[in-house]
Design an enzyme around this catalytic site. Structure first.
Site, mmCIF file in Angstrom:
data_model
loop_
_atom_site.group_PDB
_atom_site.id
_atom_site.type_symbol
_atom_site.label_atom_id
_atom_site.label_comp_id
_atom_site.label_asym_id
_atom_site.label_seq_id
_atom_site.Cartn_x
_atom_site.Cartn_y
_atom_site.Cartn_z
ATOM 1 N N GLU A 99 0.848 -1.200 0.000
ATOM 2 C CA GLU A 99 0.000 0.000 0.000
ATOM 3 C C GLU A 99 0.876 1.239 0.000
ATOM 4 O O GLU A 99 1.907 1.269 0.668
ATOM 5 C CB GLU A 99 -0.876 -0.040 1.264
ATOM 6 C CG GLU A 99 -1.924 1.033 1.349
ATOM 7 C CD GLU A 99 -2.802 0.891 2.609
ATOM 8 O OE1 GLU A 99 -3.235 -0.243 2.952
ATOM 9 O OE2 GLU A 99 -3.042 1.930 3.245
ATOM 10 N N ASP A 101 0.341 5.328 0.624
ATOM 11 C CA ASP A 101 -0.710 6.211 1.147
ATOM 12 C C ASP A 101 -0.390 7.684 1.107
ATOM 13 O O ASP A 101 0.702 8.108 1.491
ATOM 14 C CB ASP A 101 -0.949 5.919 2.640
ATOM 15 C CG ASP A 101 -1.536 4.563 2.903
ATOM 16 O OD1 ASP A 101 -2.148 3.995 1.996
ATOM 17 O OD2 ASP A 101 -1.377 4.082 4.039
ATOM 18 N N GLU A 103 -2.776 10.521 3.038
ATOM 19 C CA GLU A 103 -4.009 10.784 3.783
ATOM 20 C C GLU A 103 -3.959 12.224 4.271
ATOM 21 O O GLU A 103 -2.888 12.726 4.601
ATOM 22 C CB GLU A 103 -4.152 9.848 4.988
ATOM 23 C CG GLU A 103 -4.478 8.433 4.574
ATOM 24 C CD GLU A 103 -4.695 7.504 5.764
ATOM 25 O OE1 GLU A 103 -5.639 6.721 5.713
ATOM 26 O OE2 GLU A 103 -3.927 7.594 6.732
#
Ligand SMILES: *[C@@H]1O[C@H](CO)[C@@H](O)[C@H](O)[C@H]1NC(C)=O
Ligand SMILES: *[C@@H]1O[C@H](CO)[C@@H](O)[C@H](O)[C@H]1NC(C)=O
Length: 289
Positions: A99, A101, A103
């Site tokens: 993953e 990311d 955010e």
């Protein structure tokens, strides 16, 4: 001098803040809503991510990719966004997933958002780095790009590299290069941790909260399962592996990144000796970029 240049770039970018009509992809063609479709709809290249007390919103790319550059233009929840998180990330599936990311943690009116980054390899994350943006990310669309190739992952904000995660497989550190990933975006309630560590809760009187997404442009290879990549829609296949954008940062980009990290980084897992009881993740003692 370097920082002067970066400021000029930043002013230039925000002045033109992506009202350009030359956007190759359209959200409607490349993504679908997988959560909360009772309260939002994709219209052409506009995806309003809506959060109210009934639910948040999530969408994912129709295709799965292995390597490429993934651009998204995002305008965050304005005003009181405390307790909300808007995410833009790539992920594979399964318990040993990879993953990458981005955010964005909301805040009370006038207080800064946090740009939170992380990378999971083989199911293990714990590699957070956090930054303040140098602009108000709710005032206009800005360009958030993940560039991922066999050598490195680079996170860009408006063309400025903010973080690099290098391939150190030769040092025994897993690197995401075997599992295809989809691109996801979502807006949800994370008021148990997001704003000032969970101290500031969502104010539902301010709902619905709306973040807007457009201009998704994957210049990437489509993944068809293990050992099968097809249709690399890259700028030019011959330059891809060697171009500065995709493998090594140019001295100018490197300078921008150092300026940004020196002035805007607020958390780095590699500095958090307490958290790891002094046993730091192995990549922390290797050059990060
Ligand atoms: C967004 O940023 C990426 C990475 O720097 C860049 O390649 C791309 O051209 C930018 N897109 C737009 C629309 O400015
Ligand atoms: C919110 O604002 C406070 C006070 O300025 C700041 O400490 C915090 O880092 C900001 N961001 C988040 C997501 O809590």
């Amino acid at each position: 001098m370097a920082s002067f240049k970066v400021v000029c770039v930043a002013i230039f970018l925000s002045a033109f803040a992506y009202h350009s009509s030359r956007v190759d992809g359209s959200i409607a063609k490349s993504m679908y809503i997988d959560w909360g479709n009772q309260h939002t709809v994709i219209q052409g290249d506009d995806l309003p991510l809506v959060l109210d007390q009934s639910s948040g919103t999530g969408a994912q790319s129709k295709k799965t990719f292995l390597f490429g550059s993934f651009e998204m233009l995002i305008k965050f929840v304005p005003g009181n966004s405390a307790g909300t998180v808007t995410a833009y990330y790539l992920s594979s599936t399964g318990d040993k997933h990879d993953e990458i990311d981005f955010e964005f943690l909301g805040n009370s009116t006038g207080e800064p958002y946090i740009i939170h980054t992380n990378v999971y390899t083989q199911g293990v994350g714990n590699r957070e780095q956090r930054f303040y943006p140098w602009f108000d990310p709710s005032a206009d669309y800005h360009n958030y790009t993940v560039s991922w190739n066999p050598n490195a992952i680079v996170w860009y904000v408006d063309g400025i590299p903010i973080r690099v995660f290098r391939n150190y497989e030769s040092n025994g550190i897993p690197y995401p290069n075997q599992q295809g990933m989809r691109v996801y975006t979502s807006l949800w309630n994370a008021d148990d941790w997001a704003t000032r560590g969970g101290l500031v809760k969502i104010d539902w009187n301010s709902s619905p909260f709306i973040a807007r997404i457009r201009g998704f442009r994957p210049r990437a290879c489509i993944w068809n399962g293990p050992n099968s990549i097809s249709q690399c829609a890259l700028p030019s296949s011959s330059s891809w592996w060697n171009s500065p954008e995709f493998s090594q940062l140019s001295p100018a980009k490197f300078g921008q990144m150092n300026w940004f990290r020196k002035n805007y980084m607020i958390y780095d897992y590699c500095q958090d000796t307490k958290r790891f009881n002094g046993v730091m993740p192995p990549e922390c003692s290797l050059p990060q970029f």
